[in-house]
Design a protein around this motif. Sequence first.
Motif, PDB file in Angstrom:
ATOM      1  N   THR A  65      -0.994  16.371   6.099  1.00  0.00           N
ATOM      2  CA  THR A  65      -0.644  14.968   6.313  1.00  0.00           C
ATOM      3  C   THR A  65      -1.643  14.294   7.235  1.00  0.00           C
ATOM      4  OG1 THR A  65       0.810  15.439   8.206  1.00  0.00           O
ATOM      5  CG2 THR A  65       1.820  15.477   6.018  1.00  0.00           C
ATOM      6  N   VAL A  66      -2.145  15.027   8.212  1.00  0.00           N
ATOM      7  CA  VAL A  66      -3.150  14.469   9.120  1.00  0.00           C
ATOM      8  C   VAL A  66      -4.419  14.156   8.357  1.00  0.00           C
ATOM      9  CG1 VAL A  66      -4.479  14.846  11.220  1.00  0.00           C
ATOM     10  CG2 VAL A  66      -2.154  15.758  11.042  1.00  0.00           C
ATOM     11  N   ARG A  67      -4.850  15.100   7.534  1.00  0.00           N
ATOM     12  CA  ARG A  67      -6.078  14.878   6.754  1.00  0.00           C
ATOM     13  C   ARG A  67      -5.916  13.700   5.797  1.00  0.00           C
ATOM     14  NH1 ARG A  67      -6.209  20.634   7.093  1.00  0.00           N
ATOM     15  NH2 ARG A  67      -5.072  20.886   5.135  1.00  0.00           N
ATOM     16  N   ALA A  68      -4.736  13.604   5.149  1.00  0.00           N
ATOM     17  CA  ALA A  68      -4.510  12.505   4.209  1.00  0.00           C
ATOM     18  C   ALA A  68      -4.469  11.166   4.928  1.00  0.00           C
ATOM     19  CB  ALA A  68      -3.204  12.733   3.444  1.00  0.00           C
ATOM     20  N   LEU A  69      -3.828  11.139   6.098  1.00  0.00           N
ATOM     21  CA  LEU A  69      -3.725   9.899   6.859  1.00  0.00           C
ATOM     22  C   LEU A  69      -5.104   9.421   7.302  1.00  0.00           C
ATOM     23  CD1 LEU A  69      -1.989   7.748   8.279  1.00  0.00           C
ATOM     24  CD2 LEU A  69      -1.751   9.339  10.200  1.00  0.00           C
ATOM     25  N   PHE A  70      -5.908  10.316   7.845  1.00  0.00           N
ATOM     26  CA  PHE A  70      -7.218   9.893   8.334  1.00  0.00           C
ATOM     27  C   PHE A  70      -8.206   9.664   7.199  1.00  0.00           C
ATOM     28  CE2 PHE A  70      -5.431  10.955  12.380  1.00  0.00           C
ATOM     29  CZ  PHE A  70      -6.065  10.073  13.237  1.00  0.00           C
TER      30      PHE A  70
ATOM     31  N   SER B 253       1.839   9.578   1.776  1.00  0.00           N
ATOM     32  CA  SER B 253       3.130   8.904   1.657  1.00  0.00           C
ATOM     33  C   SER B 253       4.136   9.499   2.623  1.00  0.00           C
ATOM     34  CB  SER B 253       3.641   9.019   0.221  1.00  0.00           C
ATOM     35  OG  SER B 253       4.946   8.531   0.099  1.00  0.00           O
ATOM     36  N   ARG B 254       4.108  10.809   2.769  1.00  0.00           N
ATOM     37  CA  ARG B 254       5.067  11.492   3.645  1.00  0.00           C
ATOM     38  C   ARG B 254       4.995  10.955   5.070  1.00  0.00           C
ATOM     39  NH1 ARG B 254       7.765  13.158   7.149  1.00  0.00           N
ATOM     40  NH2 ARG B 254       8.183  15.296   7.802  1.00  0.00           N
ATOM     41  N   VAL B 255       3.784  10.836   5.632  1.00  0.00           N
ATOM     42  CA  VAL B 255       3.666  10.439   7.032  1.00  0.00           C
ATOM     43  C   VAL B 255       3.558   8.929   7.192  1.00  0.00           C
ATOM     44  CG1 VAL B 255       1.141  10.670   7.140  1.00  0.00           C
ATOM     45  CG2 VAL B 255       2.525  11.029   9.204  1.00  0.00           C
ATOM     46  N   ALA B 256       2.869   8.256   6.269  1.00  0.00           N
ATOM     47  CA  ALA B 256       2.643   6.818   6.412  1.00  0.00           C
ATOM     48  C   ALA B 256       3.925   6.017   6.228  1.00  0.00           C
ATOM     49  CB  ALA B 256       1.588   6.341   5.423  1.00  0.00           C
TER      50      ALA B 256
ATOM     51  N   ARG C 169       0.838  -1.200   0.000  1.00  0.00           N
ATOM     52  CA  ARG C 169       0.000   0.000   0.000  1.00  0.00           C
ATOM     53  C   ARG C 169       0.873   1.250   0.000  1.00  0.00           C
ATOM     54  NH1 ARG C 169      -1.793   3.901  -0.975  1.00  0.00           N
ATOM     55  NH2 ARG C 169      -3.600   5.047  -0.162  1.00  0.00           N
ATOM     56  N   LEU C 170       1.947   1.240   0.759  1.00  0.00           N
ATOM     57  CA  LEU C 170       2.872   2.365   0.740  1.00  0.00           C
ATOM     58  C   LEU C 170       3.492   2.544  -0.643  1.00  0.00           C
ATOM     59  CD1 LEU C 170       4.763   1.905   4.141  1.00  0.00           C
ATOM     60  CD2 LEU C 170       3.009   3.595   3.606  1.00  0.00           C
ATOM     61  N   ALA C 171       3.866   1.440  -1.273  1.00  0.00           N
ATOM     62  CA  ALA C 171       4.444   1.524  -2.620  1.00  0.00           C
ATOM     63  C   ALA C 171       3.463   2.178  -3.590  1.00  0.00           C
ATOM     64  CB  ALA C 171       4.852   0.141  -3.104  1.00  0.00           C
ATOM     65  N   ARG C 172       2.180   1.842  -3.460  1.00  0.00           N
ATOM     66  CA  ARG C 172       1.179   2.474  -4.343  1.00  0.00           C
ATOM     67  C   ARG C 172       1.119   3.983  -4.117  1.00  0.00           C
ATOM     68  NH1 ARG C 172      -4.480   3.478  -4.026  1.00  0.00           N
ATOM     69  NH2 ARG C 172      -4.845   2.046  -2.275  1.00  0.00           N
ATOM     70  N   SER C 173       1.271   4.410  -2.871  1.00  0.00           N
ATOM     71  CA  SER C 173       1.238   5.848  -2.621  1.00  0.00           C
ATOM     72  C   SER C 173       2.401   6.556  -3.316  1.00  0.00           C
ATOM     73  CB  SER C 173       1.248   6.128  -1.113  1.00  0.00           C
ATOM     74  OG  SER C 173       2.529   5.915  -0.534  1.00  0.00           O
TER      75      SER C 173
ATOM     76  N   VAL D  34       2.425   6.161  17.392  1.00  0.00           N
ATOM     77  CA  VAL D  34       2.846   5.634  16.088  1.00  0.00           C
ATOM     78  C   VAL D  34       2.570   4.136  16.001  1.00  0.00           C
ATOM     79  CG1 VAL D  34       4.798   5.357  14.505  1.00  0.00           C
ATOM     80  CG2 VAL D  34       4.500   7.491  15.767  1.00  0.00           C
ATOM     81  N   GLU D  35       2.725   3.412  17.090  1.00  0.00           N
ATOM     82  CA  GLU D  35       2.349   1.991  17.091  1.00  0.00           C
ATOM     83  C   GLU D  35       0.871   1.827  16.756  1.00  0.00           C
ATOM     84  OE1 GLU D  35       1.619  -1.418  20.444  1.00  0.00           O
ATOM     85  OE2 GLU D  35       3.571  -0.416  20.474  1.00  0.00           O
ATOM     86  N   SER D  36       0.033   2.630  17.377  1.00  0.00           N
ATOM     87  CA  SER D  36      -1.408   2.546  17.098  1.00  0.00           C
ATOM     88  C   SER D  36      -1.705   2.889  15.645  1.00  0.00           C
ATOM     89  CB  SER D  36      -2.176   3.483  18.035  1.00  0.00           C
ATOM     90  OG  SER D  36      -2.044   3.082  19.379  1.00  0.00           O
ATOM     91  N   LEU D  37      -1.026   3.900  15.128  1.00  0.00           N
ATOM     92  CA  LEU D  37      -1.228   4.268  13.722  1.00  0.00           C
ATOM     93  C   LEU D  37      -0.753   3.158  12.788  1.00  0.00           C
ATOM     94  CD1 LEU D  37      -0.150   8.017  13.887  1.00  0.00           C
ATOM     95  CD2 LEU D  37      -2.445   7.158  13.355  1.00  0.00           C
ATOM     96  N   GLY D  38       0.372   2.500  13.126  1.00  0.00           N
ATOM     97  CA  GLY D  38       0.844   1.379  12.311  1.00  0.00           C
ATOM     98  C   GLY D  38      -0.152   0.240  12.288  1.00  0.00           C
ATOM     99  N   LEU D  39      -0.684  -0.103  13.445  1.00  0.00           N
ATOM    100  CA  LEU D  39      -1.707  -1.149  13.512  1.00  0.00           C
ATOM    101  C   LEU D  39      -2.947  -0.748  12.729  1.00  0.00           C
ATOM    102  CD1 LEU D  39      -1.433  -2.142  17.275  1.00  0.00           C
ATOM    103  CD2 LEU D  39      -1.036  -3.664  15.333  1.00  0.00           C
ATOM    104  N   ALA D  40      -3.336   0.517  12.845  1.00  0.00           N
ATOM    105  CA  ALA D  40      -4.530   0.974  12.135  1.00  0.00           C
ATOM    106  C   ALA D  40      -4.343   0.917  10.622  1.00  0.00           C
ATOM    107  CB  ALA D  40      -4.879   2.393  12.575  1.00  0.00           C
ATOM    108  N   LEU D  41      -3.161   1.307  10.146  1.00  0.00           N
ATOM    109  CA  LEU D  41      -2.902   1.235   8.704  1.00  0.00           C
ATOM    110  C   LEU D  41      -2.960  -0.205   8.202  1.00  0.00           C
ATOM    111  CD1 LEU D  41      -0.040   3.861   8.320  1.00  0.00           C
ATOM    112  CD2 LEU D  41      -2.294   3.954   7.229  1.00  0.00           C
ATOM    113  N   GLN D  42      -2.345  -1.125   8.951  1.00  0.00           N
ATOM    114  CA  GLN D  42      -2.413  -2.530   8.551  1.00  0.00           C
ATOM    115  C   GLN D  42      -3.852  -3.033   8.582  1.00  0.00           C
ATOM    116  OE1 GLN D  42       0.431  -4.142  11.423  1.00  0.00           O
ATOM    117  NE2 GLN D  42       1.930  -4.454   9.792  1.00  0.00           N
TER     118      GLN D  42
END
Length: 563
Positions: A459-464, A388-391, A370-374, A502-510
């Motif tokens: 970046t916050v808006r894009a992430l959420f 992509s910047r934050v993720a 998914r990161l590669a696609r970004s 950041v751990e929570s965000l990593g889990l959420a992205l996965q």
Amino acid sequence: MKAEEFAARAPDEVLNQPPALENYNLFESDRPLRESVEREGGGWVDESAREFGALLGTTETLKLAELANRYPPVVRSRRQQQEQENQNRIDEVEFHPAWHELMRLTMSYGLHSLPWTSEKSGAHVARAALMMLSHQVEEGHSCPLTMTFAVVPSLRIQPELAAEWEPRVLSNEYDPRFIPATEKRGALFGMAMTERQGGSDVRSNTTRAVPVAKRGRGEAYQINGHKWFCSAPMSDAFLVLAQAEGGLSCLLLPRWKPDGSLNAFHIQRLKDKLGNRSNASSEVEFHGATAWLIGEEGRGVANIIEMVRHTRLDCVLGSSATMRRAVAEALHHAHYRYAFGDRLINQPLMKNVLADLCLESEAAVALALRLARSFDEAPNDETQRHFSRVATAIGKYWVTKRAIPVVAEALECLGGNGYVEESPLPRMYRDVPLNSIWEGSGNVQCLDVLRAMRKEPETVRALFAELDTGKGIDDRYDTLLERINLELSDKSNSEVNARRIVESLGLALQASVLLKHGHPAVREAFCASRLANGQHLTLGTLPARIDFDAIIERSRPMGSALI
């Protein structure tokens, strides 16, 4: 095979020792990777990936990886004439032939060049898949591939330098000769940022850059100073950070000057590292070395950051690949090994461990692609650029951290067999911490995430916007997002809580990828074990209701040669 059957065999007969995992297709036998590549837009690489995966899985290629690590590089320093201390000095890095063969093979498939040479959409995804296959076999030679791949965006800041160097960088022909780049069929790039007094705090650098004639973009400078870590010192050129009159600046420093003489780039020693031993990492000094300014003086961090961001993507790919190889070895061993009257893979507790390993590996692959696609979409999509910047920093922190216990647990699945050097697991165990350290260790990544979110609200808006696409599918995921928002609102403690956030965000992205696209058993297991209250911290503690067999079957490395 039952215990009494073993007892009936001759004492000197070798029994119950699994064969080596070899002569299998790394791509064909990796269903989670194949599905992710197709989903994220790189499915057109399947034919090349199958061909590449078959080559990498051969006994011969796996042996090259072993030899490249058994016989690490050495530096040879000599002088053409006995004159002043640093005059006419030659510092050359010598590698075992196995290293050169691995470089030749992987460069021929464009692992360093594909996104910059292909006109097809999804080229970053396609390249990511190939890189993950290569990394499973041998990690060390991925370093110069990554550096050479990642330098292109920074080179393009200075068009005349890009015009000179890109044709060599994008060549798929490996040319290891120690001669001027103008005479070679292809070139490699390295990077020299950190110094002994500062490490990640590059603004404390003391290396100096003084203009040869005039200041400014693309002009020649003389560099004096040192670098505590210089990656891939056998390369043809390097991006270097140095203090100019206008502040910390980014410069291109070649090993050879335009007149054909050696540049004043001197290797003090190669690092004696815990792992990644096939690859050369070095301490270097510059004594009036000639380099060319990329962009403006004082914009060094901004101008090298694109190279750093691309190398961070490769840290995620590399750790995901290492997890996959370790899990494949554990599954293979458990399939062939008998204990207490049955195959290990059929034992209930071992099933739990193996399924949990598979789950961690599959989640890492899903996020990596998914990161590669970004990266593919960022040039034409502002939201994806900010995402992509934050993720990438989030993924770099979380996936590289998770890879370490995964490799340790996979090694334990093999018992004593995993602890001896005949197994590839000890090498992976030594290698696996590197991606967590390289290009900014854990704290640096977490603070970078907070900094981006604070200074760039986009970046916050894009992430959420990405995370919100998974809402409404599973209550446990929705609760996690609520918890993340609550943690982010506590501005006074954001830095001390940075790893938690950041751990929570990593889990959420996965989870967001798996909830939308994952196998039902994988989705349920991930949410139950990673998101729900009361989850346990060690691998192999999945709830009993999980469909272990379905998860394991998706990851078993059972190519045609192993059926």
